[in-house]
Design a protein around this motif. Sequence first.
Motif, mmCIF file in Angstrom:
data_model
loop_
_atom_site.group_PDB
_atom_site.id
_atom_site.type_symbol
_atom_site.label_atom_id
_atom_site.label_comp_id
_atom_site.label_asym_id
_atom_site.label_seq_id
_atom_site.Cartn_x
_atom_site.Cartn_y
_atom_site.Cartn_z
ATOM 1 N N SER A 288 0.824 -1.201 0.000
ATOM 2 C CA SER A 288 0.000 0.000 0.000
ATOM 3 C C SER A 288 0.865 1.261 0.000
ATOM 4 O O SER A 288 1.860 1.357 0.719
ATOM 5 C CB SER A 288 -0.908 0.000 1.229
ATOM 6 O OG SER A 288 -1.703 1.160 1.271
ATOM 7 N N ALA B 257 -3.281 2.797 -2.532
ATOM 8 C CA ALA B 257 -3.426 1.727 -3.516
ATOM 9 C C ALA B 257 -2.460 0.597 -3.226
ATOM 10 O O ALA B 257 -1.295 0.840 -2.871
ATOM 11 C CB ALA B 257 -3.194 2.251 -4.927
ATOM 12 N N GLU B 258 -2.948 -0.630 -3.338
ATOM 13 C CA GLU B 258 -2.126 -1.836 -3.369
ATOM 14 C C GLU B 258 -2.212 -2.430 -4.767
ATOM 15 O O GLU B 258 -3.211 -2.246 -5.460
ATOM 16 C CB GLU B 258 -2.615 -2.858 -2.351
ATOM 17 C CG GLU B 258 -2.252 -2.579 -0.918
ATOM 18 C CD GLU B 258 -2.752 -3.688 -0.012
ATOM 19 O OE1 GLU B 258 -1.931 -4.464 0.507
ATOM 20 O OE2 GLU B 258 -3.986 -3.792 0.156
ATOM 21 N N GLU B 259 -1.187 -3.180 -5.153
ATOM 22 C CA GLU B 259 -1.138 -3.690 -6.521
ATOM 23 C C GLU B 259 -0.803 -5.178 -6.529
ATOM 24 O O GLU B 259 0.111 -5.627 -5.841
ATOM 25 C CB GLU B 259 -0.083 -2.912 -7.309
ATOM 26 C CG GLU B 259 0.060 -3.317 -8.756
ATOM 27 C CD GLU B 259 1.089 -2.472 -9.483
ATOM 28 O OE1 GLU B 259 1.640 -2.964 -10.495
ATOM 29 O OE2 GLU B 259 1.357 -1.336 -9.044
ATOM 30 N N ARG C 17 -0.024 -8.011 -9.499
ATOM 31 C CA ARG C 17 0.233 -8.139 -10.936
ATOM 32 C C ARG C 17 0.608 -9.573 -11.284
ATOM 33 O O ARG C 17 1.408 -10.205 -10.598
ATOM 34 C CB ARG C 17 1.350 -7.187 -11.352
ATOM 35 C CG ARG C 17 1.584 -7.174 -12.866
ATOM 36 C CD ARG C 17 2.530 -6.067 -13.282
ATOM 37 N NE ARG C 17 3.891 -6.270 -12.834
ATOM 38 C CZ ARG C 17 4.533 -5.492 -11.986
ATOM 39 N NH1 ARG C 17 3.936 -4.454 -11.444
ATOM 40 N NH2 ARG C 17 5.779 -5.753 -11.651
ATOM 41 N N THR D 60 -3.239 -6.580 -13.975
ATOM 42 C CA THR D 60 -2.915 -5.873 -12.747
ATOM 43 C C THR D 60 -4.210 -5.495 -12.044
ATOM 44 O O THR D 60 -5.082 -4.853 -12.641
ATOM 45 C CB THR D 60 -2.101 -4.595 -13.030
ATOM 46 O OG1 THR D 60 -0.910 -4.946 -13.737
ATOM 47 C CG2 THR D 60 -1.722 -3.896 -11.738
ATOM 48 N N LEU E 15 -5.712 -3.450 -8.794
ATOM 49 C CA LEU E 15 -5.361 -2.422 -7.826
ATOM 50 C C LEU E 15 -6.478 -2.282 -6.799
ATOM 51 O O LEU E 15 -7.650 -2.143 -7.162
ATOM 52 C CB LEU E 15 -5.102 -1.084 -8.513
ATOM 53 C CG LEU E 15 -3.875 -1.079 -9.423
ATOM 54 C CD1 LEU E 15 -4.285 -0.853 -10.869
ATOM 55 C CD2 LEU E 15 -2.879 -0.018 -8.979
ATOM 56 N N ASP F 172 -9.207 0.097 -11.456
ATOM 57 C CA ASP F 172 -8.876 -0.971 -10.506
ATOM 58 C C ASP F 172 -8.398 -2.232 -11.207
ATOM 59 O O ASP F 172 -7.932 -3.170 -10.568
ATOM 60 C CB ASP F 172 -10.068 -1.286 -9.604
ATOM 61 C CG ASP F 172 -11.302 -1.770 -10.380
ATOM 62 O OD1 ASP F 172 -11.214 -1.953 -11.608
ATOM 63 O OD2 ASP F 172 -12.358 -1.950 -9.740
ATOM 64 N N GLU G 271 1.591 3.389 -17.195
ATOM 65 C CA GLU G 271 2.010 2.992 -15.838
ATOM 66 C C GLU G 271 3.509 2.727 -15.839
ATOM 67 O O GLU G 271 4.032 2.065 -16.738
ATOM 68 C CB GLU G 271 1.237 1.737 -15.416
ATOM 69 C CG GLU G 271 1.640 1.185 -14.054
ATOM 70 C CD GLU G 271 2.678 0.080 -14.168
ATOM 71 O OE1 GLU G 271 3.485 -0.049 -13.229
ATOM 72 O OE2 GLU G 271 2.677 -0.634 -15.175
#
Length: 292
Positions: free
Chosen positions: A39, A52-54, A56, A81, A83, A93, A237
């Motif tokens: 985060s 935001a957390e990601e 992938r 990905t 989010l 998202d 991105e």
Amino acid sequence: MKRAALGLVLLAGSARAQAPARPGGAPLEMSYRNVYVGSGRLSEGGRDTGTAEEYRQDARLEVRRPFGVGRLTAGVFYRRTALDLGAGELVPDTLQLFRAAVGYERTLASGWRVAAQIAPSVGGDRRLSGDGFSLAGSVIATSVGNPRRTWVAGLGVDPRGALPVVPLFGAILRPDDVWTVRLLLPEIGVARKTGRMLSAMSEAKAGVKLGGGGYRVSPSFGSARGRPDLDSRWLREQTLSAEAGLGLEWAHARAELSAGWAFLRRFEYRDAGVRVNASAAPVLGLALTGRF
């Protein structure tokens, strides 16, 4: 000049992540990588907007077959990905990218292996459509014959990258059978073989990784957030991270666990002049590769 140099670095990372075929690889190669980015605070225009957390996932398949005096190359790449962020954020998202690549490679009498490829792709959010189509290409030459030193030179073209045309140069140095120094974008680092582990050869590594991608957001994406100027825009991105990891290599497979710190994270609508920055966060990765 500083901005142009950063763009060059990030485009090289994007090209490496998305284009399947690489010169000199195995006849058949499959890989999967799962990445978690912790985060971090989001900000746009100097104003904090949330966190935001990601998560992938990358999947890749590459095939190389003899043809004439060289080899045909083909491959597919898919990235998804997810989010975890607030509903009103200016970042989707879900981001998706599908890319195919076809090319040809051959070894010249001069001691260089040359590979050329074109790579059409479709990038979007939850919705993938032909509006997200783009076309990239590359020509890459690698020296052969000296196991201690490999030179790399080439040119990449990606209209959705940070720069439309980018020269690529670098080297992979192996001063002995234990150490490898990689001075080649998008991963600059050092690796050391550390002996046998779980019936495999183990390798410790550390370095800087660069990556990113281009995505076309949905026609109603901006309007739903009170920003109609972002409808159907291209989102770029970009991530820059320092990571260390441990890899295990068997005869036909490799597994690698890595951890580090993503210290540059941004989402940019260049045509609209909008940039969303994410603060630095920890990153964890697990990669599996099979070669046959």
